[in-house]
Design a protein around this motif. Structure first.
Motif, short mmCIF file in Angstrom:
data_model
loop_
_atom_site.label_atom_id
_atom_site.label_comp_id
_atom_site.label_asym_id
_atom_site.label_seq_id
_atom_site.Cartn_x
_atom_site.Cartn_y
_atom_site.Cartn_z
N LYS A 105 -1.02 -4.87 1.58
CA LYS A 105 0.31 -4.90 2.20
C LYS A 105 0.93 -3.49 2.21
O LYS A 105 1.48 -3.05 3.23
CB LYS A 105 1.22 -5.87 1.45
CG LYS A 105 2.56 -6.08 2.10
CD LYS A 105 3.37 -7.13 1.37
CE LYS A 105 4.70 -7.33 2.06
NZ LYS A 105 5.51 -8.35 1.39
N LYS A 106 0.83 -2.77 1.09
CA LYS A 106 1.36 -1.40 1.02
C LYS A 106 0.67 -0.49 2.04
O LYS A 106 1.31 0.28 2.74
CB LYS A 106 1.17 -0.80 -0.39
CG LYS A 106 2.09 -1.36 -1.42
CD LYS A 106 1.75 -0.74 -2.78
CE LYS A 106 2.39 -1.53 -3.90
NZ LYS A 106 1.95 -1.07 -5.22
N HIS A 107 -0.66 -0.61 2.12
CA HIS A 107 -1.41 0.22 3.07
C HIS A 107 -1.07 -0.13 4.52
O HIS A 107 -1.03 0.75 5.38
CB HIS A 107 -2.90 0.10 2.83
CG HIS A 107 -3.35 0.82 1.60
ND1 HIS A 107 -4.63 0.74 1.12
CD2 HIS A 107 -2.70 1.63 0.74
CE1 HIS A 107 -4.75 1.47 0.03
NE2 HIS A 107 -3.58 2.01 -0.22
N ALA A 108 -0.84 -1.39 4.79
CA ALA A 108 -0.44 -1.80 6.14
C ALA A 108 0.86 -1.11 6.54
O ALA A 108 0.98 -0.61 7.66
CB ALA A 108 -0.28 -3.31 6.22
N GLN A 109 1.79 -1.03 5.62
CA GLN A 109 3.06 -0.35 5.90
C GLN A 109 2.85 1.15 6.08
O GLN A 109 3.37 1.75 7.02
CB GLN A 109 4.07 -0.62 4.78
CG GLN A 109 4.53 -2.06 4.75
CD GLN A 109 5.32 -2.40 3.50
OE1 GLN A 109 5.28 -1.72 2.48
NE2 GLN A 109 6.06 -3.51 3.58
N ILE A 110 2.07 1.76 5.21
CA ILE A 110 1.82 3.20 5.27
C ILE A 110 1.14 3.58 6.59
O ILE A 110 1.52 4.56 7.23
CB ILE A 110 0.95 3.66 4.08
CG1 ILE A 110 1.75 3.57 2.78
CG2 ILE A 110 0.41 5.07 4.29
CD1 ILE A 110 0.90 3.72 1.52
N TYR A 111 0.12 2.80 6.98
CA TYR A 111 -0.66 3.13 8.18
C TYR A 111 -0.13 2.45 9.43
O TYR A 111 -0.76 2.51 10.49
CB TYR A 111 -2.13 2.76 7.96
CG TYR A 111 -2.73 3.51 6.78
CD1 TYR A 111 -2.78 4.90 6.76
CD2 TYR A 111 -3.22 2.82 5.68
CE1 TYR A 111 -3.31 5.58 5.69
CE2 TYR A 111 -3.75 3.49 4.59
CZ TYR A 111 -3.80 4.87 4.60
OH TYR A 111 -4.32 5.55 3.52
N GLU A 112 1.01 1.79 9.30
CA GLU A 112 1.68 1.13 10.42
C GLU A 112 0.79 0.13 11.13
O GLU A 112 0.69 0.08 12.35
CB GLU A 112 2.26 2.17 11.39
CG GLU A 112 3.30 3.07 10.74
CD GLU A 112 3.85 4.14 11.67
OE1 GLU A 112 3.30 4.33 12.78
OE2 GLU A 112 4.84 4.78 11.27
N ASN A 113 0.12 -0.68 10.32
CA ASN A 113 -0.70 -1.79 10.80
C ASN A 113 -0.02 -3.10 10.43
O ASN A 113 0.79 -3.14 9.50
CB ASN A 113 -2.08 -1.80 10.12
CG ASN A 113 -3.02 -0.77 10.68
OD1 ASN A 113 -2.95 -0.42 11.85
ND2 ASN A 113 -3.92 -0.28 9.86
N SER A 114 -0.41 -4.16 11.10
CA SER A 114 0.02 -5.48 10.63
C SER A 114 -0.81 -5.79 9.37
O SER A 114 -1.86 -5.19 9.14
CB SER A 114 -0.22 -6.53 11.70
OG SER A 114 -1.61 -6.76 11.86
N PHE A 115 -0.33 -6.73 8.59
CA PHE A 115 -1.07 -7.12 7.39
C PHE A 115 -2.48 -7.60 7.74
O PHE A 115 -3.45 -7.20 7.10
CB PHE A 115 -0.31 -8.20 6.61
CG PHE A 115 -1.06 -8.67 5.40
CD1 PHE A 115 -1.05 -7.93 4.23
CD2 PHE A 115 -1.80 -9.85 5.43
CE1 PHE A 115 -1.76 -8.34 3.11
CE2 PHE A 115 -2.51 -10.28 4.33
CZ PHE A 115 -2.49 -9.52 3.16
N VAL A 116 -2.61 -8.44 8.77
CA VAL A 116 -3.94 -8.98 9.10
C VAL A 116 -4.88 -7.91 9.67
O VAL A 116 -6.08 -7.96 9.43
CB VAL A 116 -3.89 -10.22 10.02
CG1 VAL A 116 -3.30 -11.40 9.30
CG2 VAL A 116 -3.19 -9.96 11.31
#
Length: 156
Positions: A105-116
């Motif tokens: 979840k943290k990486h999704a936010q950092i890399y501007e991806n959705s969680f899935v």
């Protein structure tokens, strides 16, 4: 009438917390992976969802790193060649993968991806480790990872 060719797809044994839509995206990523590497649909891996504490404990015990990780893979075979030599008609366990949802979840936010999307990336990354790719050859790992992710995200 043409017979449809059965697609290769690793079986996944889900352990822990996964929503159905996450499972669908994980299965799609593993399908791309299985097709690319021609892995038998009789083969499987175990996917575990773990918390920060468990991830850190596993990382410390097996990799001597004192932090949690987004994904930890424990392969049963050395490389893809040894996997492809197995009898495709037998049920074979390729290993275990542990994912830490909090870090994903943290990486999704950092890399501007959705969680899935980030989850699919982590699954591909972990599967590559299960078949012998490692960070010792970072360039090769990233190259195949990028290629597979383009295929996954075009399929999703």
């Amino acid at each position: 009438m043409k017979k449809s060719k059965k697609k290769n797809n690793l079986k996944i044994h889900f352990n822990g917390y996964f929503f159905n839509y996450e499972k669908e995206k994980i299965i799609k990523a593993s399908l791309v992976f299985s097709e690319y590497f021609k892995i038998s649909n009789n083969f499987h891996f175990n996917l575990h969802s773990v918390d920060e504490r468990k991830s850190k404990s596993l990382n410390k015990k097996y990799f001597q790193k004192n932090n949690s990780s987004d994904v930890l893979s424990f392969p049963l075979y050395e490389n893809i060649d040894s996997i492809l030599e197995l009898n495709k008609d037998h049920d074979e366990d390729l290993g275990d993968m542990f994912i830490n949802r909090q870090i994903v979840k943290k990486h999704a936010q950092i890399y501007e991806n959705s969680f899935v999307d980030e989850l699919q990336f982590i699954i591909i990354h972990g599967l590559l480790h299960l078949i012998g790719y490692s960070h010792k050859n970072e360039k090769e790992l990233r190259k195949i990872e990028d290629k597979l992710m383009k295929m996954v995200w075009n399929e999703s």
